[in-house]
Write a protein that holds these residues in place. Sequence first.
Motif, short mmCIF file in Angstrom:
data_model
loop_
_atom_site.label_atom_id
_atom_site.label_comp_id
_atom_site.label_asym_id
_atom_site.label_seq_id
_atom_site.Cartn_x
_atom_site.Cartn_y
_atom_site.Cartn_z
N LEU A 177 -77.61 -17.72 -20.28
CA LEU A 177 -78.84 -17.24 -19.84
C LEU A 177 -79.91 -16.73 -20.46
O LEU A 177 -81.07 -16.74 -20.41
CB LEU A 177 -78.34 -16.63 -18.27
CG LEU A 177 -79.47 -16.43 -17.24
CD1 LEU A 177 -80.33 -17.51 -17.02
CD2 LEU A 177 -79.01 -15.47 -16.23
N GLU A 205 -81.74 -18.61 -23.10
CA GLU A 205 -82.63 -19.68 -22.69
C GLU A 205 -83.85 -19.14 -22.04
O GLU A 205 -85.02 -19.68 -22.26
CB GLU A 205 -81.92 -20.51 -21.76
CG GLU A 205 -80.92 -21.30 -22.21
CD GLU A 205 -81.29 -22.15 -23.45
OE1 GLU A 205 -82.58 -22.89 -23.20
OE2 GLU A 205 -80.57 -22.29 -24.49
N LEU A 206 -83.77 -17.85 -21.52
CA LEU A 206 -84.86 -17.05 -21.02
C LEU A 206 -85.80 -16.79 -22.19
O LEU A 206 -87.03 -16.88 -22.05
CB LEU A 206 -84.53 -15.84 -20.28
CG LEU A 206 -83.82 -16.21 -18.60
CD1 LEU A 206 -83.33 -14.96 -18.14
CD2 LEU A 206 -84.98 -16.55 -17.77
N ALA A 228 -84.35 -25.03 -19.19
CA ALA A 228 -83.21 -24.80 -19.84
C ALA A 228 -82.22 -25.76 -19.97
O ALA A 228 -81.09 -25.52 -19.40
CB ALA A 228 -82.36 -23.56 -19.22
N TYR A 251 -75.80 -22.74 -14.59
CA TYR A 251 -77.15 -21.78 -14.79
C TYR A 251 -78.17 -22.59 -14.49
O TYR A 251 -78.30 -23.75 -14.51
CB TYR A 251 -77.30 -21.07 -16.12
CG TYR A 251 -77.61 -21.87 -17.13
CD1 TYR A 251 -79.01 -21.83 -17.65
CD2 TYR A 251 -76.70 -22.88 -17.71
CE1 TYR A 251 -79.41 -22.65 -18.53
CE2 TYR A 251 -77.46 -23.71 -18.57
CZ TYR A 251 -78.62 -23.63 -19.17
OH TYR A 251 -79.17 -24.49 -20.01
N GLY A 287 -84.06 -16.82 -13.99
CA GLY A 287 -82.86 -17.50 -13.91
C GLY A 287 -81.81 -16.87 -13.23
O GLY A 287 -81.80 -15.96 -13.17
N SER A 316 -87.73 -19.46 -23.44
CA SER A 316 -88.84 -20.10 -22.73
C SER A 316 -89.74 -19.00 -22.38
O SER A 316 -90.74 -19.28 -21.53
CB SER A 316 -88.03 -20.17 -21.22
OG SER A 316 -87.02 -21.15 -21.47
N VAL A 327 -82.96 -22.09 -15.12
CA VAL A 327 -84.05 -21.46 -15.73
C VAL A 327 -85.23 -22.09 -15.31
O VAL A 327 -85.15 -23.26 -15.35
CB VAL A 327 -84.01 -21.11 -17.14
CG1 VAL A 327 -85.08 -20.67 -17.59
CG2 VAL A 327 -82.93 -20.22 -17.59
#
Length: 211
Positions: free
Chosen positions: A94, A97-98, A5, A33, A63, A101, A35
């Motif tokens: 957050l 980016e999760l 992230a 943050y 994360g 991913s 991840v």
Amino acid sequence: MSVLAARAGQMASHRYFDRDIGCMAVKLLPSEYYVTEDNTALTTVLGSCVAACLHDPQAGVAGMNHFMLPADADEQPRSHADAMRYGEYAMDVLLRELLRSGAKRERLHAKVFGGGAVLPTMTTLNIGDRNADFVVQYLREQGIAIAAQDLRGPHARRVCFLPSTGKAVVRKLRTQAGVQMIQRDEQALMHRLVGDAAPTPAARQPASRPA
């Protein structure tokens, strides 16, 4: 090490070996943050701030963030680092980016912590309560279930989230010096954001429980 992230916001960079849990960990500071898809533990210390831990066990990605205020009332543009102080932006980063991913929104579950009333001179602003209300409402609107929460109350917390299992351990600060440190740090941060002052510290009794 597996960091997924680095594209937006301010990613935590303080890595260390946590002897209490016997593995590598990343410590998140306010406005950060992280991840990960490995077994790196995610830790932070919270007063009136809130941390959200999101986990997709099927994708093996998790994360955490750490934000200071729910929303930014100033419409002026901010840098990513400054914007990450606010839950509205920190949660969007957050979650985005999760999903990038490999997580799926419908598989995510959340554990949320913080929002303590550790700054008595700021009671008229209800910062801890506002942060707690915001994160619950945000997750509800996003359709993300809250698996566990430890919000509000008179104490600061240390949170350790283990992505490998989805378990979180919440520990109340053990010493008055620890509470004073949180109050001092949040005083400086909040003073810059809302122009208020910090309180006189008060001792709290330690406690811990898994979530």
